[in-house]
Structure formats: structure tokens, C-alpha cells
Design a protein around this motif. Structure first.
Motif, PDB file in Angstrom:
ATOM      1  N   LEU A   1       0.836  -1.203   0.000  1.00 37.22           N
ATOM      2  CA  LEU A   1       0.000   0.000   0.000  1.00 37.22           C
ATOM      3  C   LEU A   1       0.870   1.251   0.000  1.00 37.22           C
ATOM      4  CD1 LEU A   1      -2.817   1.291   0.136  1.00 37.22           C
ATOM      5  CD2 LEU A   1      -2.673   1.092   2.640  1.00 37.22           C
ATOM      6  N   LEU A   2       1.929   1.247   0.789  1.00 38.66           N
ATOM      7  CA  LEU A   2       2.840   2.386   0.864  1.00 38.66           C
ATOM      8  C   LEU A   2       3.440   2.693  -0.508  1.00 38.66           C
ATOM      9  CD1 LEU A   2       4.338   4.443   2.684  1.00 38.66           C
ATOM     10  CD2 LEU A   2       6.071   2.659   3.055  1.00 38.66           C
ATOM     11  N   ALA A   3       3.888   1.664  -1.201  1.00 39.17           N
ATOM     12  CA  ALA A   3       4.469   1.859  -2.531  1.00 39.17           C
ATOM     13  C   ALA A   3       3.450   2.492  -3.477  1.00 39.17           C
ATOM     14  CB  ALA A   3       4.957   0.516  -3.082  1.00 39.17           C
ATOM     15  N   ASN A   4       2.227   1.998  -3.422  1.00 40.58           N
ATOM     16  CA  ASN A   4       1.176   2.522  -4.295  1.00 40.58           C
ATOM     17  C   ASN A   4       0.777   3.934  -3.921  1.00 40.58           C
ATOM     18  OD1 ASN A   4       0.001   0.411  -6.359  1.00 40.58           O
ATOM     19  ND2 ASN A   4       0.750  -0.712  -4.573  1.00 40.58           N
ATOM     20  N   PHE A   5       0.749   4.230  -2.626  1.00 44.36           N
ATOM     21  CA  PHE A   5       0.452   5.604  -2.192  1.00 44.36           C
ATOM     22  C   PHE A   5       1.548   6.563  -2.639  1.00 44.36           C
ATOM     23  CE2 PHE A   5      -3.125   5.072   0.802  1.00 44.36           C
ATOM     24  CZ  PHE A   5      -3.761   6.275   0.541  1.00 44.36           C
ATOM     25  N   GLN A   6       2.787   6.112  -2.621  1.00 46.55           N
ATOM     26  CA  GLN A   6       3.881   6.991  -3.047  1.00 46.55           C
ATOM     27  C   GLN A   6       3.761   7.331  -4.533  1.00 46.55           C
ATOM     28  OE1 GLN A   6       5.485   8.736  -1.122  1.00 46.55           O
ATOM     29  NE2 GLN A   6       6.870   7.653   0.245  1.00 46.55           N
ATOM     30  N   ARG A   7       3.384   6.349  -5.342  1.00 49.86           N
ATOM     31  CA  ARG A   7       3.201   6.632  -6.775  1.00 49.86           C
ATOM     32  C   ARG A   7       1.997   7.559  -6.967  1.00 49.86           C
ATOM     33  NH1 ARG A   7       3.509   2.057 -11.249  1.00 49.86           N
ATOM     34  NH2 ARG A   7       5.710   2.203 -10.701  1.00 49.86           N
ATOM     35  N   TYR A   8       0.914   7.301  -6.249  1.00 43.60           N
ATOM     36  CA  TYR A   8      -0.267   8.170  -6.299  1.00 43.60           C
ATOM     37  C   TYR A   8       0.116   9.601  -5.922  1.00 43.60           C
ATOM     38  CZ  TYR A   8      -4.879   9.972  -4.790  1.00 43.60           C
ATOM     39  OH  TYR A   8      -6.022  10.719  -4.604  1.00 43.60           O
ATOM     40  N   TYR A   9       0.887   9.741  -4.846  1.00 45.64           N
ATOM     41  CA  TYR A   9       1.342  11.055  -4.396  1.00 45.64           C
ATOM     42  C   TYR A   9       2.138  11.758  -5.501  1.00 45.64           C
ATOM     43  CZ  TYR A   9       4.107  14.542  -1.922  1.00 45.64           C
ATOM     44  OH  TYR A   9       4.715  15.704  -1.546  1.00 45.64           O
ATOM     45  N   GLN A  10       3.073  11.037  -6.123  1.00 44.84           N
ATOM     46  CA  GLN A  10       3.883  11.629  -7.184  1.00 44.84           C
ATOM     47  C   GLN A  10       3.018  12.024  -8.379  1.00 44.84           C
ATOM     48  OE1 GLN A  10       6.856  12.243  -5.113  1.00 44.84           O
ATOM     49  NE2 GLN A  10       7.203  12.623  -7.261  1.00 44.84           N
ATOM     50  N   ASN A  11       2.026  11.201  -8.702  1.00 43.52           N
ATOM     51  CA  ASN A  11       1.092  11.564  -9.773  1.00 43.52           C
ATOM     52  C   ASN A  11       0.377  12.872  -9.450  1.00 43.52           C
ATOM     53  OD1 ASN A  11       1.572   9.325 -11.415  1.00 43.52           O
ATOM     54  ND2 ASN A  11      -0.142   8.159 -10.612  1.00 43.52           N
ATOM     55  N   LEU A  12      -0.071  12.989  -8.209  1.00 41.92           N
ATOM     56  CA  LEU A  12      -0.789  14.202  -7.800  1.00 41.92           C
ATOM     57  C   LEU A  12       0.112  15.430  -7.875  1.00 41.92           C
ATOM     58  CD1 LEU A  12      -2.753  12.714  -4.787  1.00 41.92           C
ATOM     59  CD2 LEU A  12      -3.758  13.538  -6.931  1.00 41.92           C
ATOM     60  N   ARG A  13       1.362  15.274  -7.481  1.00 44.66           N
ATOM     61  CA  ARG A  13       2.296  16.403  -7.582  1.00 44.66           C
ATOM     62  C   ARG A  13       2.449  16.799  -9.054  1.00 44.66           C
ATOM     63  NH1 ARG A  13       4.513  18.549  -2.695  1.00 44.66           N
ATOM     64  NH2 ARG A  13       5.174  20.023  -4.267  1.00 44.66           N
ATOM     65  N   GLY A  14       2.605  15.788  -9.908  1.00 42.68           N
ATOM     66  CA  GLY A  14       2.788  16.066 -11.330  1.00 42.68           C
ATOM     67  C   GLY A  14       1.606  16.779 -11.957  1.00 42.68           C
ATOM     68  N   ILE A  15       0.396  16.307 -11.658  1.00 43.74           N
ATOM     69  CA  ILE A  15      -0.761  16.973 -12.273  1.00 43.74           C
ATOM     70  C   ILE A  15      -0.994  18.345 -11.644  1.00 43.74           C
ATOM     71  CG2 ILE A  15      -1.844  14.872 -13.137  1.00 43.74           C
ATOM     72  CD1 ILE A  15      -3.764  14.915 -10.777  1.00 43.74           C
TER      73      ILE A  15
ATOM     74  N   VAL B   1       1.145   5.150 -13.816  1.00 46.77           N
ATOM     75  CA  VAL B   1       2.039   6.306 -13.823  1.00 46.77           C
ATOM     76  C   VAL B   1       1.414   7.382 -14.699  1.00 46.77           C
ATOM     77  CG1 VAL B   1       4.314   7.169 -14.515  1.00 46.77           C
ATOM     78  CG2 VAL B   1       4.101   4.909 -13.471  1.00 46.77           C
ATOM     79  N   GLY B   2       1.319   8.583 -14.163  1.00 48.26           N
ATOM     80  CA  GLY B   2       0.800   9.708 -14.932  1.00 48.26           C
ATOM     81  C   GLY B   2       1.935  10.629 -15.322  1.00 48.26           C
ATOM     82  N   LYS B   3       2.424  10.479 -16.534  1.00 50.89           N
ATOM     83  CA  LYS B   3       3.562  11.271 -16.987  1.00 50.89           C
ATOM     84  C   LYS B   3       3.096  12.393 -17.903  1.00 50.89           C
ATOM     85  CE  LYS B   3       8.136  10.798 -18.947  1.00 50.89           C
ATOM     86  NZ  LYS B   3       9.143   9.872 -19.446  1.00 50.89           N
ATOM     87  N   ASN B   4       3.483  13.610 -17.560  1.00 51.39           N
ATOM     88  CA  ASN B   4       3.177  14.796 -18.369  1.00 51.39           C
ATOM     89  C   ASN B   4       1.683  14.965 -18.630  1.00 51.39           C
ATOM     90  OD1 ASN B   4       5.955  15.364 -18.527  1.00 51.39           O
ATOM     91  ND2 ASN B   4       6.166  14.036 -20.308  1.00 51.39           N
ATOM     92  N   VAL B   5       0.877  14.741 -17.616  1.00 49.96           N
ATOM     93  CA  VAL B   5      -0.569  14.923 -17.738  1.00 49.96           C
ATOM     94  C   VAL B   5      -0.869  16.410 -17.566  1.00 49.96           C
ATOM     95  CG1 VAL B   5      -2.820  14.360 -16.745  1.00 49.96           C
ATOM     96  CG2 VAL B   5      -1.037  12.601 -16.877  1.00 49.96           C
ATOM     97  N   THR B   6      -1.474  17.002 -18.586  1.00 48.21           N
ATOM     98  CA  THR B   6      -1.784  18.432 -18.547  1.00 48.21           C
ATOM     99  C   THR B   6      -3.270  18.726 -18.721  1.00 48.21           C
ATOM    100  OG1 THR B   6      -1.418  18.655 -20.936  1.00 48.21           O
ATOM    101  CG2 THR B   6       0.485  19.056 -19.496  1.00 48.21           C
ATOM    102  N   LYS B   7      -4.022  17.756 -19.225  1.00 44.86           N
ATOM    103  CA  LYS B   7      -5.446  17.959 -19.511  1.00 44.86           C
ATOM    104  C   LYS B   7      -6.295  17.561 -18.313  1.00 44.86           C
ATOM    105  CE  LYS B   7      -5.150  17.534 -24.470  1.00 44.86           C
ATOM    106  NZ  LYS B   7      -3.928  17.039 -24.993  1.00 44.86           N
ATOM    107  N   ASP B   8      -7.340  18.343 -18.065  1.00 48.29           N
ATOM    108  CA  ASP B   8      -8.173  18.154 -16.881  1.00 48.29           C
ATOM    109  C   ASP B   8      -8.815  16.768 -16.802  1.00 48.29           C
ATOM    110  OD1 ASP B   8      -9.970  18.635 -18.961  1.00 48.29           O
ATOM    111  OD2 ASP B   8     -10.929  20.355 -17.998  1.00 48.29           O
ATOM    112  N   GLU B   9      -9.449  16.311 -17.868  1.00 48.88           N
ATOM    113  CA  GLU B   9     -10.133  15.012 -17.831  1.00 48.88           C
ATOM    114  C   GLU B   9      -9.143  13.864 -17.659  1.00 48.88           C
ATOM    115  OE1 GLU B   9     -13.285  14.076 -20.497  1.00 48.88           O
ATOM    116  OE2 GLU B   9     -14.057  16.132 -20.474  1.00 48.88           O
ATOM    117  N   GLU B  10      -8.010  13.961 -18.309  1.00 48.42           N
ATOM    118  CA  GLU B  10      -6.981  12.924 -18.158  1.00 48.42           C
ATOM    119  C   GLU B  10      -6.475  12.880 -16.707  1.00 48.42           C
ATOM    120  OE1 GLU B  10      -2.677  11.615 -20.111  1.00 48.42           O
ATOM    121  OE2 GLU B  10      -3.603  13.486 -20.739  1.00 48.42           O
TER     122      GLU B  10
END
Length: 159
Positions: free
Chosen positions: A23-37, A93-102
Motif C-alpha cells: 500500500l505504501l508503494a502505491n500511495f507513493q506513486r499516487y502522491y507523485q502523480n498528484l504532484r505532477g498533475i 504512472v501519470g507522466k506529463n498529464v496536462t489535460k483536466d479530464e486525463e
């Protein structure tokens, strides 16, 4: 049966620590995705979404710490390297996500993966009589289900 220092079956606690590390590993990736978006979101909804994504990553950061501390409470060692997180994460992994719906869809997909893991931990912690972990998972699930509902409403999709 050998009990640990908080009165739980030591073997079951060890297994729960492993699940919590997943769960920790998955939360860390989720966190990084949120920072990126949060950093990269563009468009007419920028101001609202930028604030919302910050709220979500602040919450994820708190949950990361809670999960790591629960692992320690159970006698385990929280994983803390990107290598560990990559190896044990199913959150997309959400890489370079810039669009709202994505971005919103990435959140929904990520929470779906977290909820699957949390429900598995909820069941295992119930079987281990581990109320601390069980309560934490129950709280996480309740919050995240509501977030999914809100995100799906934003997308104008059925739950």
C-alpha cells in the motif's frame, strides 16, 4: 502463537506489514502523480484543479506517513526507496498529464488500485484482530470512495 509487543499474533503482523508496504508503494506513486498533475495542469479549470490537486497530495502525504508508522507499530520496516515503490506499485504512472479530464481519470484509476489493496488489508487485519490497521483502512476506504464518486460526478460518469 507468539504475540508481539502490542498483543497481536507476530506472524499475522508480519504479513500485514508486507501488505502495508505494498500500500505504501502505491500511495507513493499516487502522491507523485498528484504532484505532477498539480504542477502541469493547464486550461480554463486550472485555478480550481490546481488547488484541488494540492489538497489531494497533502492528504496522500499524511496517509503515506500513517501507513509507514503503522508498519513500524506492527514491527515491520517501511520501504523507502523508489526502487521498492516501482517494484511493488500497480497505480498507473501519470507522466506529463496536462489535460483536466486525463488528470481526473488518473486519480480515479489510482484510487481504484488503492481501494483494492486497502480492502484486502481490511479483511486480513480483521482476521488478525488488528483493530488499529482495520480502523485505518476503513477510514481510508470511506474517504477514497467519496473522492471517486466526486471525480466521477465531475467527469459526468456513473460510478
Amino acid at each position: 502463537m507468539k504475540l508481539n509487543s502490542i498483543g497481536l499474533d507476530a506472524e499475522k503482523s508480519k504479513l500485514l506489514s508486507g501488505d502495508l508496504n505494498t500500500l505504501l508503494a502505491n500511495f507513493q506513486r499516487y502522491y507523485q502523480n498528484l504532484r505532477g498533475i498539480h504542477w502541469n495542469i493547464r486550461g480554463k479549470r486550472f485555478f480550481d484543479l490546481h488547488v484541488k490537486f494540492e489538497e489531494l497530495y497533502d492528504d496522500a502525504n499524511i496517509k503515506v506517513d500513517m501507513v509507514a508508522e503503522r508498519i513500524l507499530t506492527l514491527g515491520g520496516v517501511p520501504q523507502h526507496t523508489f526502487e521498492d515503490y516501482i517494484a511493488h506499485s500497480k497505480v498507473p504512472v501519470g507522466k506529463n498529464v496536462t489535460k483536466d479530464e486525463e488528470a481526473i481519470r488518473l486519480i480515479v484509476d489510482s484510487l481504484k488500485e488503492l481501494l483494492i489493496i486497502e480492502r484486502r488489508i481490511l479483511d486480513a487485519s480483521d482476521e488478525a484482530d488488528d483493530e488499529g490497521t482495520n480502523s485505518m483502512m476503513s477510514d481510508f476506504i470511506t474517504e477514497q470512495e467519496k473522492t471517486v464518486w466526486m471525480m466521477k460526478a465531475w467527469l459526468a460518469e456513473e460510478i
